[in-house]
Design a protein around this motif. Sequence first.
Motif, PDB file in Angstrom:
ATOM      1  N   ASN A  32      12.778 -11.683  -3.105  1.00  0.00           N
ATOM      2  CA  ASN A  32      12.029 -10.658  -2.365  1.00  0.00           C
ATOM      3  C   ASN A  32      12.970  -9.703  -1.642  1.00  0.00           C
ATOM      4  OD1 ASN A  32       9.137 -10.525  -2.479  1.00  0.00           O
ATOM      5  ND2 ASN A  32       9.146 -12.669  -1.862  1.00  0.00           N
ATOM      6  N   TYR A  76       6.678  -9.144   1.064  1.00  0.00           N
ATOM      7  CA  TYR A  76       5.479  -9.588   0.342  1.00  0.00           C
ATOM      8  C   TYR A  76       4.268  -9.520   1.278  1.00  0.00           C
ATOM      9  CZ  TYR A  76       2.139 -12.294  -2.279  1.00  0.00           C
ATOM     10  OH  TYR A  76       1.020 -12.679  -2.947  1.00  0.00           O
ATOM     11  N   LEU A  84      -5.860 -11.973  -5.011  1.00  0.00           N
ATOM     12  CA  LEU A  84      -5.453 -12.974  -4.009  1.00  0.00           C
ATOM     13  C   LEU A  84      -6.350 -12.873  -2.772  1.00  0.00           C
ATOM     14  CD1 LEU A  84      -3.390 -15.209  -3.530  1.00  0.00           C
ATOM     15  CD2 LEU A  84      -1.818 -13.498  -2.617  1.00  0.00           C
ATOM     16  N   TYR A 219      12.715 -19.637  -7.608  1.00  0.00           N
ATOM     17  CA  TYR A 219      13.568 -18.715  -6.867  1.00  0.00           C
ATOM     18  C   TYR A 219      13.867 -19.326  -5.510  1.00  0.00           C
ATOM     19  CZ  TYR A 219       8.843 -16.714  -5.793  1.00  0.00           C
ATOM     20  OH  TYR A 219       7.515 -16.529  -5.479  1.00  0.00           O
ATOM     21  N   HIS A 251      -1.481 -18.266  -8.922  1.00  0.00           N
ATOM     22  CA  HIS A 251      -0.028 -18.392  -9.175  1.00  0.00           C
ATOM     23  C   HIS A 251       0.224 -19.382 -10.313  1.00  0.00           C
ATOM     24  CE1 HIS A 251       0.525 -15.867  -5.784  1.00  0.00           C
ATOM     25  NE2 HIS A 251      -0.163 -16.685  -5.030  1.00  0.00           N
ATOM     26  N   TYR A 318       5.319  -3.895 -14.806  1.00  0.00           N
ATOM     27  CA  TYR A 318       4.022  -3.757 -14.103  1.00  0.00           C
ATOM     28  C   TYR A 318       3.971  -4.844 -13.035  1.00  0.00           C
ATOM     29  CZ  TYR A 318      -0.903  -2.765 -13.275  1.00  0.00           C
ATOM     30  OH  TYR A 318      -2.116  -2.392 -12.701  1.00  0.00           O
ATOM     31  N   ALA A 320       5.830  -5.877  -9.104  1.00  0.00           N
ATOM     32  CA  ALA A 320       7.199  -6.269  -8.708  1.00  0.00           C
ATOM     33  C   ALA A 320       7.096  -7.555  -7.886  1.00  0.00           C
ATOM     34  CB  ALA A 320       7.861  -5.163  -7.898  1.00  0.00           C
ATOM     35  N   PRO A 321       6.549  -8.622  -8.508  1.00  0.00           N
ATOM     36  CA  PRO A 321       6.449  -9.888  -7.774  1.00  0.00           C
ATOM     37  C   PRO A 321       7.815 -10.531  -7.613  1.00  0.00           C
ATOM     38  CG  PRO A 321       5.842 -10.227 -10.066  1.00  0.00           C
ATOM     39  CD  PRO A 321       6.115  -8.757  -9.903  1.00  0.00           C
ATOM     40  N   LYS A 323       8.577 -13.453  -8.448  1.00  0.00           N
ATOM     41  CA  LYS A 323       8.881 -14.179  -9.707  1.00  0.00           C
ATOM     42  C   LYS A 323       9.488 -13.233 -10.732  1.00  0.00           C
ATOM     43  CE  LYS A 323       4.392 -15.122 -10.329  1.00  0.00           C
ATOM     44  NZ  LYS A 323       3.868 -14.108  -9.456  1.00  0.00           N
ATOM     45  N   ASP A 343       4.335  -1.084  -8.271  1.00  0.00           N
ATOM     46  CA  ASP A 343       3.796  -2.145  -7.419  1.00  0.00           C
ATOM     47  C   ASP A 343       2.871  -1.558  -6.347  1.00  0.00           C
ATOM     48  OD1 ASP A 343       4.533  -5.303  -6.924  1.00  0.00           O
ATOM     49  OD2 ASP A 343       3.782  -4.306  -5.145  1.00  0.00           O
ATOM     50  N   THR A 344       1.818  -2.303  -6.025  1.00  0.00           N
ATOM     51  CA  THR A 344       0.822  -1.840  -5.040  1.00  0.00           C
ATOM     52  C   THR A 344       1.292  -2.055  -3.602  1.00  0.00           C
ATOM     53  OG1 THR A 344      -0.162  -4.020  -5.270  1.00  0.00           O
ATOM     54  CG2 THR A 344      -1.227  -2.216  -6.480  1.00  0.00           C
ATOM     55  N   ASN A 380       0.404 -13.513 -13.601  1.00  0.00           N
ATOM     56  CA  ASN A 380      -0.578 -14.456 -13.044  1.00  0.00           C
ATOM     57  C   ASN A 380      -1.884 -13.767 -12.679  1.00  0.00           C
ATOM     58  OD1 ASN A 380       1.416 -13.333 -11.266  1.00  0.00           O
ATOM     59  ND2 ASN A 380       0.373 -14.359  -9.588  1.00  0.00           N
ATOM     60  N   TYR A 381      -1.887 -12.426 -12.669  1.00  0.00           N
ATOM     61  CA  TYR A 381      -3.129 -11.690 -12.431  1.00  0.00           C
ATOM     62  C   TYR A 381      -3.537 -10.931 -13.696  1.00  0.00           C
ATOM     63  CZ  TYR A 381      -1.815 -12.401  -7.530  1.00  0.00           C
ATOM     64  OH  TYR A 381      -1.450 -12.962  -6.323  1.00  0.00           O
ATOM     65  N   LYS A 388      -8.438  -3.776 -15.158  1.00  0.00           N
ATOM     66  CA  LYS A 388      -8.216  -2.565 -14.340  1.00  0.00           C
ATOM     67  C   LYS A 388      -7.578  -1.445 -15.181  1.00  0.00           C
ATOM     68  CE  LYS A 388      -4.918  -2.550 -11.049  1.00  0.00           C
ATOM     69  NZ  LYS A 388      -4.209  -2.664  -9.756  1.00  0.00           N
TER      70      LYS A 388
HETATM   71  O1  DWN Z   1       5.220 -18.243  -2.908  1.00  0.00           O
HETATM   72  C1  DWN Z   1       5.023 -17.033  -2.969  1.00  0.00           C
HETATM   73  C2  DWN Z   1       4.028 -16.445  -3.901  1.00  0.00           C
HETATM   74  C3  DWN Z   1       2.796 -17.273  -3.904  1.00  0.00           C
HETATM   75  O2  DWN Z   1       3.721 -15.145  -3.499  1.00  0.00           O
HETATM   76  C4  DWN Z   1       5.816 -16.140  -2.147  1.00  0.00           C
HETATM   77  N1  DWN Z   1       7.155 -16.706  -2.178  1.00  0.00           N
HETATM   78  C5  DWN Z   1       5.912 -14.714  -2.576  1.00  0.00           C
HETATM   79  C6  DWN Z   1       4.867 -14.319  -3.533  1.00  0.00           C
HETATM   80  O3  DWN Z   1       5.378 -14.411  -4.843  1.00  0.00           O
HETATM   81  P1  DWN Z   1       5.029 -13.239  -5.875  1.00  0.00           P
HETATM   82  O4  DWN Z   1       5.566 -11.946  -5.305  1.00  0.00           O
HETATM   83  O5  DWN Z   1       5.484 -13.663  -7.219  1.00  0.00           O
HETATM   84  O6  DWN Z   1       3.446 -13.239  -5.764  1.00  0.00           O
HETATM   85  P2  DWN Z   1       2.323 -12.432  -6.491  1.00  0.00           P
HETATM   86  O7  DWN Z   1       1.107 -12.511  -5.604  1.00  0.00           O
HETATM   87  O8  DWN Z   1       2.207 -12.892  -7.890  1.00  0.00           O
HETATM   88  O9  DWN Z   1       2.861 -10.917  -6.474  1.00  0.00           O
HETATM   89  C7  DWN Z   1       2.116  -9.963  -7.181  1.00  0.00           C
HETATM   90  C8  DWN Z   1       2.815  -8.634  -7.045  1.00  0.00           C
HETATM   91  O10 DWN Z   1       2.191  -7.739  -7.952  1.00  0.00           O
HETATM   92  C9  DWN Z   1       2.651  -8.041  -5.654  1.00  0.00           C
HETATM   93  O11 DWN Z   1       3.855  -7.401  -5.266  1.00  0.00           O
HETATM   94  C10 DWN Z   1       1.535  -7.021  -5.823  1.00  0.00           C
HETATM   95  C11 DWN Z   1       1.694  -6.591  -7.260  1.00  0.00           C
HETATM   96  N2  DWN Z   1       0.433  -6.201  -7.906  1.00  0.00           N
HETATM   97  C12 DWN Z   1       0.360  -4.950  -8.469  1.00  0.00           C
HETATM   98  O12 DWN Z   1       1.314  -4.153  -8.413  1.00  0.00           O
HETATM   99  N3  DWN Z   1      -0.798  -4.579  -9.088  1.00  0.00           N
HETATM  100  C13 DWN Z   1      -0.582  -7.104  -7.970  1.00  0.00           C
HETATM  101  C14 DWN Z   1      -1.761  -6.740  -8.601  1.00  0.00           C
HETATM  102  C15 DWN Z   1      -2.909  -7.699  -8.691  1.00  0.00           C
HETATM  103  C16 DWN Z   1      -1.877  -5.419  -9.172  1.00  0.00           C
HETATM  104  O13 DWN Z   1      -2.911  -5.044  -9.738  1.00  0.00           O
END
Ligand code: DWN
Length: 409
Positions: A32, A76, A84, A219, A251, A318, A320-321, A323, A343-344, A380-381, A388
């Motif tokens: 992150n 984050y 989420l 990570y 996740h 698409y 920037a999580p 992961k 990223d949103t 994961n989404y 969308k």
């Molecule tokens: O443990 C952790 C997990 C659960 O959440 C934390 N260490 C940090 C975080 O990890 P992550 O960043 O891999 O989690 P997410 O929730 O998979 O991150 C999704 C990313 O994608 C966010 O930065 C938002 C972005 N996003 C997007 O740009 N467009 C998400 C959606 C749904 C979208 O439509």
Amino acid sequence: MQKGFFIRRTCRICGSPKFLPVLTLGSMPPANAFLKKADFARERSFPLTLVFCPRCTLAQLREVVDPKILFAHYTYLTNASAPLVAHFTHYAKEVIRRYPLSKKDLVVEIGSNDGTLLLQFKKSARVVGVDPAKNVAAIARKKGIPTEVAFFTVTRARRLKKKYGSATVVLANNVFAHIDDIHEVLRGVGELLGERGVYIFETHWVGNLLGKGGFDQIYHEHLSYFSLHALSYLAGLHGMRVVDVELVHMHGESLRVYIQKQGTPKVSVAQFLAREKKLGLGRIGGYRSFAKKVERNKKELTTLLHKLKTQGKSIVGYGAPAKGNTLLNYIRIDGRVLDFVTDTTSLKQGLFTPGTHIPVVPPERLYTHPPHYALLLSWNYASAILAKEKKLRTEGVKFIIPVPKVKVI
Ligand code: DWN
């Protein structure tokens, strides 16, 4: 920790000095640690190695990065992902249905981030958040969620209890795996919880990691990769017990675990432990085949991306999580492959990805500069995102799902 990290020599649950190696992902910056161009020169990387403790069966990282480096300033935000937010809204309703709350009750969340979950409890009970990230705690406070900027410790638990009384519910979602001294946290939870209180937390399930090969969930923030077996063993060391467990599709797949000081475990616990036994989560063999799966995935993705670039195709990231940065750094995908990553999350936009230095831009860039392919780092989404982006897809943009199996749709 002058180097910014230290090497654990003993298991963080049972103290055994015997680790079996599982996977080495090389050295990379924290997932992150999005950064400005001006900070590239002083970016820090740390080794990333997954090991397995044959005694209590906890899979865990060998290296422990200083939590102040990882969490004092955090990029984050829970509410940046609509799926989420929906998940946590449902989660709160479920908990309140099972444990009817009133304003006499106290709900404390460890790692409360931007207050998204506590906001759902605020209507029914008194709430307090605890989070070490000052920048994120400020967002929660603006929403009216009292938040203490701190790491959760026994001392912090005692101060909270003195100030607010015992807690009926303590929550910790995607946090428990991030903590090196989990005994300290569990002791703190024990001090804060009332006798009939419940500690409820969600944490990525190691069965999903092994089953699906989602190596990008590895990570530096994720120090532990829990099975229910390891968690039950841990709770027992503190005179507590797992009284219920659910598998939630968040996740990948996560465990929602209910721990209490007393109470009879539901049949779900024995059933899930039997499922883990059948999956071989307590034996090194499953981890060895996971490592082989990761190597195959790496080869497949590298071959596909190389082919597309040779054909002159444009590709973007698409999402920037965190992961996604493990994946990009481990497979060495940088700006030569991805033109940008959308990223949103406002806190990430305008920065660059850690280690690979790809610009992070708002999602709108996808529509003004449509690529041939979008690498879905937030796989994961996938269902919510693919729905969308229906219009983009009908206009010909193809999505690459990198994990668990490389797929182009
Ligand atoms: O443990 C952790 C997990 C659960 O959440 C934390 N260490 C940090 C975080 O990890 P992550 O960043 O891999 O989690 P997410 O929730 O998979 O991150 C999704 C990313 O994608 C966010 O930065 C938002 C972005 N996003 C997007 O740009 N467009 C998400 C959606 C749904 C979208 O439509």
